[in-house]
Design a protein around this motif. Structure first.
Motif, PDB file in Angstrom:
ATOM      1  N   UNK A 348       0.826  -1.209   0.000  1.00 60.87           N
ATOM      2  CA  UNK A 348       0.000   0.000   0.000  1.00 60.87           C
ATOM      3  C   UNK A 348       0.862   1.261   0.000  1.00 60.87           C
ATOM      4  N   UNK A 349       1.877   1.287   0.867  1.00 59.31           N
ATOM      5  CA  UNK A 349       2.727   2.468   0.969  1.00 59.31           C
ATOM      6  C   UNK A 349       3.543   2.685  -0.308  1.00 59.31           C
ATOM      7  N   UNK A 350       4.071   1.609  -0.871  1.00 58.94           N
ATOM      8  CA  UNK A 350       4.843   1.726  -2.100  1.00 58.94           C
ATOM      9  C   UNK A 350       3.960   2.194  -3.255  1.00 58.94           C
ATOM     10  N   UNK A 351       2.721   1.710  -3.305  1.00 56.06           N
ATOM     11  CA  UNK A 351       1.788   2.150  -4.342  1.00 56.06           C
ATOM     12  C   UNK A 351       1.504   3.642  -4.259  1.00 56.06           C
ATOM     13  N   UNK A 352       1.368   4.170  -3.048  1.00 55.79           N
ATOM     14  CA  UNK A 352       1.142   5.607  -2.885  1.00 55.79           C
ATOM     15  C   UNK A 352       2.333   6.414  -3.413  1.00 55.79           C
ATOM     16  N   UNK A 353       3.547   5.956  -3.079  1.00 56.81           N
ATOM     17  CA  UNK A 353       4.742   6.653  -3.564  1.00 56.81           C
ATOM     18  C   UNK A 353       4.843   6.570  -5.088  1.00 56.81           C
ATOM     19  N   UNK A 354       4.492   5.408  -5.650  1.00 55.60           N
ATOM     20  CA  UNK A 354       4.565   5.223  -7.098  1.00 55.60           C
ATOM     21  C   UNK A 354       3.618   6.165  -7.826  1.00 55.60           C
ATOM     22  N   UNK A 355       2.395   6.314  -7.317  1.00 62.63           N
ATOM     23  CA  UNK A 355       1.430   7.215  -7.954  1.00 62.63           C
ATOM     24  C   UNK A 355       1.961   8.646  -7.987  1.00 62.63           C
ATOM     25  N   UNK A 356       2.609   9.071  -6.902  1.00 64.63           N
ATOM     26  CA  UNK A 356       3.161  10.426  -6.845  1.00 64.63           C
ATOM     27  C   UNK A 356       4.328  10.583  -7.813  1.00 64.63           C
ATOM     28  N   UNK A 357       5.220   9.609  -7.839  1.00 62.78           N
ATOM     29  CA  UNK A 357       6.336   9.657  -8.786  1.00 62.78           C
ATOM     30  C   UNK A 357       5.834   9.696 -10.229  1.00 62.78           C
ATOM     31  N   UNK A 358       4.774   8.915 -10.514  1.00 56.50           N
ATOM     32  CA  UNK A 358       4.293   8.758 -11.894  1.00 56.50           C
ATOM     33  C   UNK A 358       3.790  10.063 -12.484  1.00 56.50           C
ATOM     34  N   UNK A 359       3.299  10.965 -11.646  1.00 58.53           N
ATOM     35  CA  UNK A 359       2.828  12.260 -12.145  1.00 58.53           C
ATOM     36  C   UNK A 359       3.931  12.976 -12.915  1.00 58.53           C
ATOM     37  N   UNK A 360       5.157  12.749 -12.514  1.00 61.40           N
ATOM     38  CA  UNK A 360       6.278  13.425 -13.162  1.00 61.40           C
ATOM     39  C   UNK A 360       6.978  12.622 -14.238  1.00 61.40           C
ATOM     40  N   UNK A 361       6.504  11.419 -14.561  1.00 61.49           N
ATOM     41  CA  UNK A 361       7.222  10.565 -15.501  1.00 61.49           C
ATOM     42  C   UNK A 361       7.502  11.239 -16.849  1.00 61.49           C
ATOM     43  N   UNK A 362       6.509  11.889 -17.497  1.00 62.25           N
ATOM     44  CA  UNK A 362       6.850  12.551 -18.765  1.00 62.25           C
ATOM     45  C   UNK A 362       7.931  13.607 -18.596  1.00 62.25           C
ATOM     46  N   UNK A 363       7.909  14.308 -17.469  1.00 59.32           N
ATOM     47  CA  UNK A 363       8.915  15.357 -17.268  1.00 59.32           C
ATOM     48  C   UNK A 363      10.304  14.777 -17.092  1.00 59.32           C
ATOM     49  N   UNK A 364      10.423  13.622 -16.416  1.00 61.17           N
ATOM     50  CA  UNK A 364      11.743  13.004 -16.264  1.00 61.17           C
ATOM     51  C   UNK A 364      12.325  12.662 -17.633  1.00 61.17           C
ATOM     52  N   UNK A 365      11.465  12.153 -18.525  1.00 61.36           N
ATOM     53  CA  UNK A 365      11.906  11.789 -19.870  1.00 61.36           C
ATOM     54  C   UNK A 365      12.268  13.036 -20.673  1.00 61.36           C
ATOM     55  N   UNK A 366      11.455  14.081 -20.589  1.00 62.79           N
ATOM     56  CA  UNK A 366      11.705  15.298 -21.355  1.00 62.79           C
ATOM     57  C   UNK A 366      13.009  15.968 -20.949  1.00 62.79           C
ATOM     58  N   UNK A 367      13.317  15.944 -19.659  1.00 63.80           N
ATOM     59  CA  UNK A 367      14.594  16.522 -19.211  1.00 63.80           C
ATOM     60  C   UNK A 367      15.754  15.795 -19.878  1.00 63.80           C
ATOM     61  N   UNK A 368      15.659  14.452 -19.961  1.00 62.38           N
ATOM     62  CA  UNK A 368      16.717  13.657 -20.584  1.00 62.38           C
ATOM     63  C   UNK A 368      16.865  13.975 -22.070  1.00 62.38           C
ATOM     64  N   UNK A 369      15.798  14.476 -22.710  1.00 61.67           N
ATOM     65  CA  UNK A 369      15.856  14.797 -24.132  1.00 61.67           C
ATOM     66  C   UNK A 369      16.250  16.248 -24.387  1.00 61.67           C
ATOM     67  N   UNK A 370      15.835  17.155 -23.522  1.00 57.99           N
ATOM     68  CA  UNK A 370      16.148  18.568 -23.736  1.00 57.99           C
ATOM     69  C   UNK A 370      17.609  18.889 -23.417  1.00 57.99           C
TER      70      UNK A 370
END
Length: 520
Positions: A348-370
């Motif tokens: 349960x706790x790991x799932x909560x952290x994952x949902x929060x991290x996932x909000x930023x997933x496109x941004x993590x990828x875009x930083x790696x490309x920009x």
């Protein structure tokens, strides 16, 4: 399509590594769970891993690949080989001294890295000991990063992308073969595995470089003009290229103040790192040498087209992963990890952290490309300044949100600060004319978003139906994951084709043709 095939080569091999990494983490979760030994090992592994990402992969690659590519393009292979040898000699000399200093000062360093562990003397002492064992991994990764940069600049992407597979194979062997014989010291087994796997990666890439005609000699360390230029580029690049790792380290430091939080964040990080590693890191690895060589050849328009196609392909594959991880995180975590010492509360706790991290997933990828758009032009200062703003925002948000909502606030702060970073990069790149989104990129990105939303709706309907299967043991968990992932992929692929986010012809050309330079 050559660029896409290179992405597929790196992404495919990275996917193999990440799948093996999942098996590794499943075994670690079953054996260690989220207890004190797990917390100690994860801190011990993250510390040398941070410096690996900053020096060996992040700052080093950002500076080395454009300089090596320039020599390759303008002076030939022999001049590029001599430059690589000079760099390797200086880097190894400096990092040998740095490693010795860190090993000697480790108890004091750990008071800064893991302040929450100081209240438990046994846990703190174990963390110090495990970190000392694993820290030489950094030296091995410097050599690995240099050899990988050489091979990538030659458009031979497969070897460097395959090297991390060795680490995961070593872990799996240690967890299944060695650990049962050393059950009283699981942390030590894993820490020694890290160092030994690093040495194995060096041997593998050295053999691949030799096959490519790039055997490196180790001359006397000298600060040649080329090496001095590399170091000048690396200093600001330390922060700019390693922002994700710095943010994760900050989160780890704060998380040590809450029992189990380090482990929850680690397991959540491992899940979203799968799409990030395959897409963001994989595309970034291919994009940097591609931009560098095109800019050196004066092909500015071709470089801008490469950037647009990289963004298009990244969003096509990142957006569905974002919806899946944000909408059904607990089901995914339960299916992957809940067994042995990893219980309901940990899932349960790991799932909560994952949902929060996932909000930023496109941004993590875009930083790696920009960022490669700057690095390819030998500009590491501008990304450094923008990264500094992002890191300061992450520190402030992590502290503020941690005291309000605990460890989930750390993950949320990482996502918010990463989106801030993307906004800053876009503004500067656009003003300088480095980023000019074409109509195809904007149109297809919108279509990818719509297809991802349709897939997300399906997952929300399916998840409650398969949750009962997750309580039926390994077979039920495997069936639930297969249904969720398989249905999601099928619906997204169909929607993407029908909406025009990708064409059937592009898929066929990718499968039929192969770029020989990308796989040797």
């Amino acid at each position: 399509m050559a660029l896409l095939r290179s992405f597929a080569t790196v992404g495919g091999l990275t996917a193999v590594s990440r799948v093996l990494g999942f098996i590794r983490d499943i075994l670690i979760a079953a054996g260690l769970g989220s207890g004190p030994v797990a917390d100690a090992f994860f801190v011990a592994f993250r510390f040398p891993n941070l410096f690996r990402r900053l020096f060996a992969e992040g700052a080093f690659n950002a500076a080395f690949v454009p300089l090596f590519s320039a020599r390759l393009e303008q002076e030939g292979r022999e001049a590029a080989r001599r430059f690589a040898g000079d760099v390797l000699s200086v880097m190894l000399s400096g990092l040998l001294l740095f490693t010795a200093l860190c090993l000697a000062l480790m108890p004091w360093i750990m008071q800064l890295i893991a302040p929450g562990f100081t209240e438990n003397s046994e846990k703190f002492a174990l963390t110090v000991e495990l970190t000392r064992i694993a820290f030489p991994y950094l030296l091995a990764m410097v050599v690995t990063a240099l050899l990988g940069g050489v091979l990538n600049s030659l458009y031979r992407f497969a070897a460097a992308a395959a090297a991390p597979i060795i680490l995961n194979l070593f872990f799996i062997a240690a967890l299944t073969v060695a650990l049962p014989h050393f059950a009283t010291a699981p942390g030590h087994v894993l820490a020694w595995t890290v160092t030994l796997a690093g040495l194995a990666q060096v041997v593998f890439l050295a053999l691949c470089a030799r096959r490519a005609g790039m055997s490196l000699r180790l001359p006397r360390p000298r600060l040649t003009p080329g090496v001095r230029r590399l170091l000048a580029l690396m200093v600001p690049g330390v922060l700019s290229a390693g922002v994700m790792q710095i943010n994760l380290l900050i989160g780890t430091m704060i998380a040590t103040l809450q029992a189990g939080a380090v482990s929850y964040l680690y397991y959540a990080d491992r899940v979203y790192q799968l799409p990030l590693g395959i897409l963001g890191i994989g595309i970034g690895v291919v994009l940097l040498p591609d931009l560098s060589r095109k800019l050196r050849a004066g092909a500015g328009e071709a470089a801008r087209d490469s950037m647009n196609r990289a963004l298009e392909y990244a969003l096509l594959l990142t957006l569905p992963a974002t919806f899946a991880l944000a909408l059904v995180p607990e089901s995914l975590v339960t299916g992957l990890f809940q067994r042995g010492a990893f219980d309901d509360e940990a899932a349960r706790a790991t799932g909560q952290a994952l949902a929060a991290f996932a909000i930023g997933l496109p941004s993590y990828v875009l930083v790696k490309l920009f960022q490669p758009a700057f690095f390819a032009r030998e500009d590491t200062r501008t990304p450094f300044h923008l990264t500094l703003v992002s890191i300061l925002a992450n520190v402030a948000l992590s502290l503020l949100l941690f005291w309000r909502i605990g460890f989930v606030g750390i993950a949320l702060a990482t996502a918010i600060s990463s989106w801030l970073h993307v906004v800053l990069l876009v503004v500067v790149l656009s003003r300088r004319g480095f980023l000019e989104p074409d109509r195809r990129l904007l149109d297809r990105s919108l279509r990818s978003l719509l297809a991802s939303a349709l897939m997300g709706g399906l997952l929300l309907v399916l998840a409650p139906q398969v949750n009962a299967w997750l309580a039926m043991g390994p077979l039920g968990q495997a069936a639930a994951l297969a249904l969720l992932v398989g249905s999601g992929l099928a619906v997204y692929a169909l929607a993407a084709l029908l909406l025009g986010a990708v064409t059937l012809g592009e898929v066929k050309r990718l499968l039929r043709r192969r770029n020989p330079d990308a796989v040797s």
